[in-house]
Structures are given as C-alpha cells and as structure tokens.
Design an enzyme around this catalytic site. Structure first.
Site, PDB file in Angstrom:
ATOM      1  N   GLU A   1       7.601  -0.495   8.770  1.00 46.94           N
ATOM      2  CA  GLU A   1       6.439  -0.825   7.923  1.00 46.94           C
ATOM      3  C   GLU A   1       6.922  -0.680   6.488  1.00 46.94           C
ATOM      4  O   GLU A   1       7.039   0.434   5.983  1.00 46.94           O
ATOM      5  CB  GLU A   1       5.296   0.166   8.179  1.00 46.94           C
ATOM      6  CG  GLU A   1       4.700   0.120   9.569  1.00 46.94           C
ATOM      7  CD  GLU A   1       3.842  -1.107   9.797  1.00 46.94           C
ATOM      8  OE1 GLU A   1       3.649  -1.904   8.863  1.00 46.94           O
ATOM      9  OE2 GLU A   1       3.375  -1.274  10.933  1.00 46.94           O
TER      10      GLU A   1
ATOM     11  N   CYS B   1       1.124   0.225  -0.110  1.00 44.35           N
ATOM     12  CA  CYS B   1       1.827  -0.989   0.332  1.00 44.35           C
ATOM     13  C   CYS B   1       0.871  -2.174   0.347  1.00 44.35           C
ATOM     14  O   CYS B   1       1.251  -3.290   0.015  1.00 44.35           O
ATOM     15  CB  CYS B   1       2.424  -0.765   1.713  1.00 44.35           C
ATOM     16  SG  CYS B   1       1.236  -0.177   2.927  1.00 44.35           S
TER      17      CYS B   1
END
Ligand code: NAP
Length: 453
Positions: A228, A262
C-alpha cells in the site's frame, strides 16, 4: 537514537528505545510459531470474542491512545481519538464477517465433492507507517488474526509507543499468547525477518522506495507481499457539481492528517468554466483554517510529523514556484508547521505536478472537458484514489471507466471503510486491504477434490 518518540509540536524527545538484537528477534519468531498453533486451533467464535474485546479495550482507552498518537506524530487530537474508534469498528466488522468470508466454497465438478478452503498462512510481517499509526495496523491485523494467522509488527521508528500500545491492546483483549508482537527494529533489520523461514508473507504500507525494497526481498525468498504505497489523488470538479460542497470537501480532503495521508486529495482539477470561482473559494477556505497546537481541539492543522517532512514539502513548493507555478496562498514554514498552501498554473514537470506532496499543499489545474480531466487525472505515476464532483450521470460513468485508480468516489472524499476493498493501481501498490478481499490476502486457498469411489 534510531527509534524514538519526539513530539513534533515541541521538538521534545519523550522516549528512546534500543532496537532488538538478533537473539531477541529470533525469540519473538519462535514465540510466533507456538502462537500460530494456538490461534489456528481456535474456532471463529473464540477469535471473534477476543476481537470484540479488542474493540472494547480501544473504546475504553480512546482518550489516552488518541493523546499518544498526537504527541508522537502531531495529528489534531479529535482526529487521533476518531482513529482509535475507527479501529474498534474494524475489529467488530471482522469479528462479525470473518467466518462467512472464509467459509468453504463448494464447486460443482465431476468429483463427488469439490470445495475451496481458506487456511491461515502463518506468521505475517507488517511494516507500517506513522501517519495513521493505529488504523494502518488494525486494518491489517484484525482480518489477519481472525483468519487464524499471527502477526509481527515493524512500525515506523517515530511511533514506538503507539506500536507497544497496540501490542498491549491485543494482549489485554485475550490474544495473550503472542499472536500479535511488536518488534522494535530498524528498517535495516527487516530483510532478516522476511528471510526467516518462520515468516510466510509481508505487508508494507509506506513509500515507493520502501515498497520496492521489501517486495524484492520477499520475491527473493518466494514470499507473498502486499504493498500500500503513495498516492497523488485527483479531485475533479465539473460544472454540474454543488460548488459549496465541493470546496468544503476539497479543504477537508487536502488537510486530513495535516496533509499527510496517502488518499488525501493532492491534485485539484477544475473545469475551465468554474475554475476561477473554485480557486477563489478554495483559497479563502484554506486561509480560514486554524493552524496550531494539535492538542488544542479548536485547531484544524497541526505540525508535520518530522523536520524531514517539513524540509521535503518546503523544497517541493520552492522548486515548483521556481519552475513557474503561482503561489496563491501559504508557502510559509514555522518549525514543523507548514501553512495551508495553494499552487496554480503548475508546469507539468514541477514537483507539485509529478510527486506526492505529503503536507497541506494543494495543486490546482484546469481541464477543458471530461476527456481532458481524465487525462490529467491519469497523468501521474500513482493510482490510489480519485474524487469526482458532478451531478451528471453520464459524466459519472465516463469518470468511473476512465480513471486508473483503486477507488473512485463520486461527490465524496476518498476514505477507507472496512466494508469495501482498499488499495492502489500503478505505483500505488498491489493487493488489497479491507472487505472480503483484505481477509483473503493472507490465506492459503486450498482446493479439495474428493473423487467418486
Ligand atoms: P516509509 O519511509 O516508506 O516508511 C514506512 C515504513 O517502512 C516504516 O516502518 C519504515 O521504517 C519502513 N521502511 C522504510 N524504508 C524501508 C526499507 N528500505 N526496508 C524496510 N522497511 C523500510 O514511509 P513514510 O514516509 O513513513 O510514510 C508515508 C508514505 O506512506 C507515503 O508515501 C504515503 O502515501 C504512504 N501511505 C500509503 C498508504 C496506503 O494505504 N496506500 C497509507 C498510508 C501511507 P522506519 O520508520 O524505521 O524507516
């Protein structure tokens, strides 16, 4: 000291820790082998009762854990407490759904009986970032433990107290046989852990260089990896959008976690016809934010988590302006605090267009039409999320099909939710967390075929 809690709001070093030596790592991995036997032997109900208890422990400790998050990495206290509560909801979600997500799946073949069984893989290493120091860990750990796996955590070096507090939550919830262990180790020691035969897979949430390094080590040892990684999410505003809602959400989506998320919106792409108005209102709303002490509940934006992150964002803005970008507001640093900033007319190769900006810095672009907006959205190495603002149904479908990301949110900001998978395309990584896909990442998918006698 490599592993240390340093309050980013004050610069005060709160605690330092020695990294574990080889013998201590070895002992932890040996404990994980017996922990796996224990957790595997438990039924779903037994694991679920512990996971529900973990949710209760998190809720009981939400204030103290929220404060710990804030003093280690600087996010506003309300957001820190909300993060702990969200972890509790993830524990409850997987306590309730793990059994059905991992139930045997029967398949009709010419055999007497054929089915797919999902079995735990074993000890999973999680390498995690500091930005959501609880959420990142729980969104991996709750499904992994419910599937019967056990976990070892290498957390970011600036959040060691959060890492230890998470271990304590699981232990106090009844995962008391080392099913979840925190290893206080440096990033250089990660290779040794991945290489160990007792570790079956690795998941990393973090930057591209860390992901590339960890995944190549995993590949060398023939182990599964989930990555990720970073994002530079587009936030697209079309003429049919409700501009008030779009602007209010644009600000939230950019400054979430002091801009260090993110899935924060980073590139704002407005249709030419409304771009001037969007820019004007967006700048005014960014200027209205209150920046200051993250323990003060009335502040919207706290400090960046480390001086290095403040250095990086300062350089990205400076280099983008030097390349020709226009600074509409912000661009000022005080200690680890960085003022909410808006850049416009950004040349395609400027850092604010190409790189992930991990701080409260928004890049605004203009698009001629839907196709141009999609092309600009996809003009990034990343492919994590996208937020699109339009009330035109046909336009929605074009964006849903055209944007190359792991998730597209229409008239809402991108967010993670235990019910739906989360992950990226392109350089944002591979594999998924959350939902049914998340719990099936770390299982052995076993085909069982019983022939007719
Ligand atoms: P980072 O430097 O990559 O650190 C993340 C973790 O990886 C830390 O535990 C770090 O340990 C470790 N690490 C770093 N280099 C390593 C290496 N070569 N080998 C093994 N481990 C290594 O990332 P960050 O800057 O702290 O975090 C921000 C990044 O994470 C951003 O790019 C953000 O977008 C991304 N992120 C992605 C998601 C997602 O779900 N896609 C969610 C949150 C954050 P040390 O602290 O000891 O260096």
């Amino acid at each position: 000291m490599a592993i240390a809690s340093v309050n980013p709001a004050t610069g005060e070093t709160i605690r330092t820790f020695e990294a574990l030596n080889d013998a201590a790592i070895d002992a932890a991995l040996a404990r994980s082998v017996s922990a796996l036997r224990v957790n595997r032997a438990r039924g779903f109900d037994e694991r679920a009762s512990r996971m529900i208890r973990a949710a209760e422990v998190l809720e009981e400790r939400q204030k103290e854990l929220g404060r710990l998050i804030t003093i280690e990495m600087g996010k506003p206290i309300k957001a820190a407490v909300a993060e702990v509560v969200k972890c509790a909801s993830n524990c409850r979600y997987y306590a309730e759904h793990a059994q059905s997500y991992l139930a045997d799946e029967h398949v009709t073949t010419d055999a007497k009986e054929t089915f797919i069984r999902y079995e735990p893989m074993g000890t999973i290493l999680a390498v995690m970032p500091w930005n959501f120091p609880f959420w990142q860990v729980f969104r991996f750990a709750a499904p992994a433990l419910m599937a019967g796996n056990v976990a070892v955590l290498k957390h970011a070096s600036n959040v060691p107290q959060c890492a230890l507090a998470i271990e304590e939550v699981f232990r106090d919830a009844g995962f008391a046989d080392f099913e979840f262990q925190t290893l206080l180790i440096t990033s250089e020691q990660v290779e040794r852990v991945i290489a160990d035969e007792r570790v079956r897979a690795v998941t990393l949430t973090g930057s591209e260089p860390a992901g590339a390094s960890v995944a190549s080590i995993a590949a060398k040892h023939i182990k599964k990896a989930v990555l990720e990684l970073g994002g530079s999410d587009p936030f697209i505003v079309m003429p049919s959008a409700n501009l008030d809602d779009a602007v209010a959400t644009a600000v939230k989506a950019r400054i979430v976690n002091n801009g260090q998320s993110c899935i924060a919106a980073k590139r704002f792409i407005a249709d030419e016809s409304i771009a001037g108005e969007f820019e004007k209102r967006f700048v005014a709303a960014m200027e209205a934010l209150k920046v200051g002490d993250p323990l003060d509940e009335t502040n919207d934006v706290g400090p960046l988590a480390t001086p290095q992150i403040a250095d990086d964002i300062e350089k990205q803005v400076r280099d983008s302006v030097a390349a020709g970008a226009q600074l509409l507001t912000g661009g000022k640093r005080t200690g680890n605090y960085y003022a909410p900033t808006v850049l416009a007319r950004i040349p395609p190769n400027a850092p604010a267009a190409r790189e992930e900006t991990f701080g409260p810095v928004a890049s605004v672009f203009r698009a001629a039409d839907v196709d141009d907006a999609i092309a600009k959205a996809n003009d990034s190495p990343f492919g994590l999320g996208a937020s699109v603002w339009t009330n035109d149904r046909a336009e929605m479908d074009r964006f849903i099909d055209g944007i190359e990301t792991g998730q597209v949110f229409i008239n809402a900001m991108v967010a993670s939710d235990p019910r739906v998978p989360f992950g990226g395309a392109k350089h944002s990584g591979f594999g998924r967390e959350l939902g049914v896909y998340g719990i099936r990442e770390f299982v052995n998918v076993k085909t069982v075929w019983i022939a007719r006698s």
